[in-house]
Design a protein around this motif. Structure first.
Motif: not given
Length: 354
Positions: A210-218
């Motif tokens: 899992r890539f650590p940066e998660e988008s609030p939209l995507l």
């Protein structure tokens, strides 16, 4: 012209469009028809390169900002499960059935009618309409080529079926071809180095990482192994195993950055088919987004790809129809959706200040 007349013209044009097969890279006949309509029936100074059409509204001023209205001409191929004739443009009650009715014909004709009205009005910005080719295959002779003929674009409104809700972020795409290597040997003896087992380790990484940066939209970056090939016969240890990975990026990572992280974490060789289909987003405070919100629209993040992936400027995706109908048998769009789209587009763009 009032909204009802514009809707009637849009529906008539959509039916003409549906009756012309226009799969990606085979849009010539449809582009011919649209060019004729734009030039001869609507009086537009239309320009063309291959199967891309565009028109710059009169009074262009290079000192003003420029808004691009875009939708695509092409469709996917019809599936075998169609029960209706895909090119018949059948209208039943309020519903238009036909290939490309929803994706992307309804947006195309709605934006064209919108441009038809606004090109003759005094706007505080430049307005361009573009009908692009090869969108369904992200072809190099579509939007990527077309942009080279256009003036500087400050923002784009991309017509795609979103239920007339504004998609303010869109996932990108990168496809990886991966090769795991071993050594061939006889399956009956303890020899060789099985490439499938090396591939299995890397496939497990793609499944679990899992890539650590998660988008609030995507949301998260999504990686999916979709094709696996190995072996020549049952009694030979395979020396090579290849597999394909479909990667849907969010706006927090470039495709190049994802590629470098992946390369550092797996043993197999990797090759990206392209880095060009980037994730996109537009600031939630952008005037175009603000106008949509003021009209009661709800911004969201879209998982599906469009010509936005090739735009290196802010863009918002919004159009009639529903994404869930795209690429399905017996595709359809409702006339009331086209009517609503034209009304909303005109309300959004008439008072817009970029």
């Amino acid at each position: 012209m009032n909204i009802e007349n514009l809707t009637q013209d849009a529906v008539a044009l959509l039916c003409r469009l549906i009756r012309i097969p226009r799969t990606s890279r085979e849009e010539e006949a449809a582009a011919d028809m649209l060019e004729h309509v734009m030039r001869e029936e609507y009086g537009m100074d239309v320009q063309r390169h291959i199967n891309n059409l565009w028109c710059i509204a009169p009074g262009y001023d290079a000192t003003r900002k420029t808004l691009l209205l875009n939708a695509h001409i092409d469709t996917v191929k019809p599936t075998d499960s169609w029960k209706r004739a895909p090119y018949n443009a059948c209208i039943e009650n309020d519903t238009i059935y036909g290939l490309g009715s929803n994706d992307d014909g309804a947006s195309l004709v709605s934006l064209l009618q919108t441009f038809r009205v606004l090109m003759n009005e005094r706007l505080p910005y430049n307005l361009i309409f573009a009908a692009s080719a090869e969108e369904e295959v992200s072809g190099k002779n579509g939007m990527e080529l077309l942009l080279g003929f256009l003036p500087k674009i400050d923002v784009a409104l991309v017509g795609e079926p979103t239920g007339m809700q504004p998609a303010i972020a869109e996932k990108g795409l990168m496809v990886l071809d991966v090769t795991a290597r071993g050594t061939s040997g006889h399956a009956a003896r303890n020899e060789g180095d099985n490439a499938i087992y090396h591939a299995m380790d890397d496939i497990a990484w793609f499944r679990n990482f899992r890539f650590p940066e998660e988008s609030p939209l995507l949301g998260q970056v999504k990686m999916t192994v979709t094709i696996v090939n190995a072996g020549t016969q049952h009694n030979v240890i395979p020396s090579e195993c290849t597999f394909t990975v479909d990667i849907r990026s969010n706006e927090l990572y470039s495709n190049e950055a994802l590629y470098n992280i992946i390369r550092e974490n797996i043993r197999s060789e990797i090759s990206a088919r392209s880095f060009r289909l980037s994730s996109s987003c537009i600031d939630t405070k952008h005037p175009l987004v603000a106008k949509a919100v003021a009209l009661g629209r709800t911004p969201f993040g879209s998982p599906t790809l469009s010509d936005q992936a090739l735009m290196r400027f802010p863009s918002m995706k919004m159009g009639p129809g529903e994404s869930s109908r795209s690429h399905t048998a017996d595709e359809y769009v409702r006339i009331e959706e086209i009517n609503e789209a034209i009304a909303i587009y005109l309300s959004m763009l008439r008072d817009l200040v970029l």
